[in-house]
Design a protein around this motif. Sequence first.
Motif, PDB file in Angstrom:
ATOM      1  N   LYS A  60       0.821  -1.216   0.000  1.00 55.26           N
ATOM      2  CA  LYS A  60       0.000   0.000   0.000  1.00 55.26           C
ATOM      3  C   LYS A  60       0.850   1.259   0.000  1.00 55.26           C
ATOM      4  O   LYS A  60       0.352   2.348  -0.217  1.00 55.26           O
ATOM      5  N   ARG A  62       1.985   2.335   2.763  1.00 58.67           N
ATOM      6  CA  ARG A  62       1.309   2.964   3.905  1.00 58.67           C
ATOM      7  C   ARG A  62       2.326   3.303   4.982  1.00 58.67           C
ATOM      8  O   ARG A  62       3.158   2.457   5.340  1.00 58.67           O
ATOM      9  N   SER A 147      -8.289  -0.398   3.894  1.00 56.37           N
ATOM     10  CA  SER A 147      -8.933  -0.372   2.583  1.00 56.37           C
ATOM     11  C   SER A 147      -7.913  -0.791   1.513  1.00 56.37           C
ATOM     12  O   SER A 147      -6.717  -0.517   1.639  1.00 56.37           O
ATOM     13  N   ASN A 149      -6.612   0.039  -1.291  1.00 54.96           N
ATOM     14  CA  ASN A 149      -6.160   1.029  -2.269  1.00 54.96           C
ATOM     15  C   ASN A 149      -4.725   1.410  -1.939  1.00 54.96           C
ATOM     16  O   ASN A 149      -4.307   1.264  -0.787  1.00 54.96           O
ATOM     17  N   SER A 155     -10.808   5.088  -1.894  1.00 52.22           N
ATOM     18  CA  SER A 155     -11.013   3.689  -1.497  1.00 52.22           C
ATOM     19  C   SER A 155     -11.769   2.923  -2.590  1.00 52.22           C
ATOM     20  O   SER A 155     -12.559   3.504  -3.325  1.00 52.22           O
TER      21      SER A 155
END
Length: 358
Positions: A60, A62, A147, A149, A155
Amino acid sequence: MRPKTLILKVDPQNPSINVIREAARILAEGGLVAFPTETVYGLGAAADIREAVLKIFKVKNRPPDNPLILHLADPEWLPRVSRNIPSYAYKLIEKFWPGPLTLILPKAEQVLSEVTAGLPKVAVRVPAHRVAQLLIKELGKPVAAPSANRSGRPSPTHARHVIEDFNGQIDAIIDAGETLHGVESTILDITLWPPVLLRPGAIPIEEIEMTLGVKVTVPEFARGIRESEEAIAPGTKYRHYAPMAEMILVEAEDYKNLDKLVEKVKEIALKKISRGVKVGILCSDETAHRYEGLGLVVSLGPRSDSFIIARNLFKALRSMDELGVEFIVAEGFEEKGLGLTVMNRLRKASGHNVVNAV
Ligand code: AMP
Ligand code: MG
């Protein structure tokens, strides 16, 4: 060469148990599986496999200080992930689980610190989607899932959005068509009293207040007005939901008379069009006809039904990118019911590029 992502199509109401078993086996072996929930698609890993959880952050892109939500098959699993649960949490659990409400609770020792980004609290919910429930039940343990994405993108409400972002990078996607709510869960910190809204989502805050008989604290960052730098709401400080196109949000003081709002949207759109920019307008059923000839006009739905507006939002943002729009002008909505959720997403998607229609 990377192995291809397995795409497993299922009937959302009556999914093939063989498909569920195959996906659960991938999770059990430390793989990543994107799966449908009633809110948006989630990117799942077995919550107790550290390498699998770390893979979520990696694919991700993230930030490691943005924690994940734990998904349980049943509220009875709660003692496996949390302790010292305040009694009023059960009022919400009885009313809203399974469903799109995430509760922030004290973390149990055994929950990996990577899941909670080192915090002493854990985010938990029981999804209502049949496929999600069967998958988690078949795995037999909690699934950590943000999520599905790439970090910062809108999302995913369709499996094809997940494919756009992750094809070839994750092990499998369970495709069960479009999700019901189209926005993420409502996140409530129930360790505090009155509880604090960390993110408005698919359950309107008014329903939570009615159930608890108390006014919930709604910080400015939950309205999407500014990003939070506070540890209380990790993750909210990052840019979220952003389309590729530049975006401006036009807000009104009062949404009963839409004339000023429409005039402002038109003025901004015309200026961009005159410079040769490809413009898209995100609006409502009430106003769509007033933008004829002003680029790509997409209505999110009727202002009287914030469920529909919320449901269409991420899909509409992604479609603007798919159609090559360079500049999006979005109308604002009243912050009532799911309107609060919609405005949180729109303000963030625009990177706080907001003007008032006066
Ligand atoms: P996502 O599922 O992608 O919407 O991401 C989950 C979101 O839940 C994060 O961005 C955080 O805002 C929130 N969250 C998860 N765990 C916690 C926690 N322990 N405390 C506060 N917020 C959390
Ligand atoms: Mg997310």
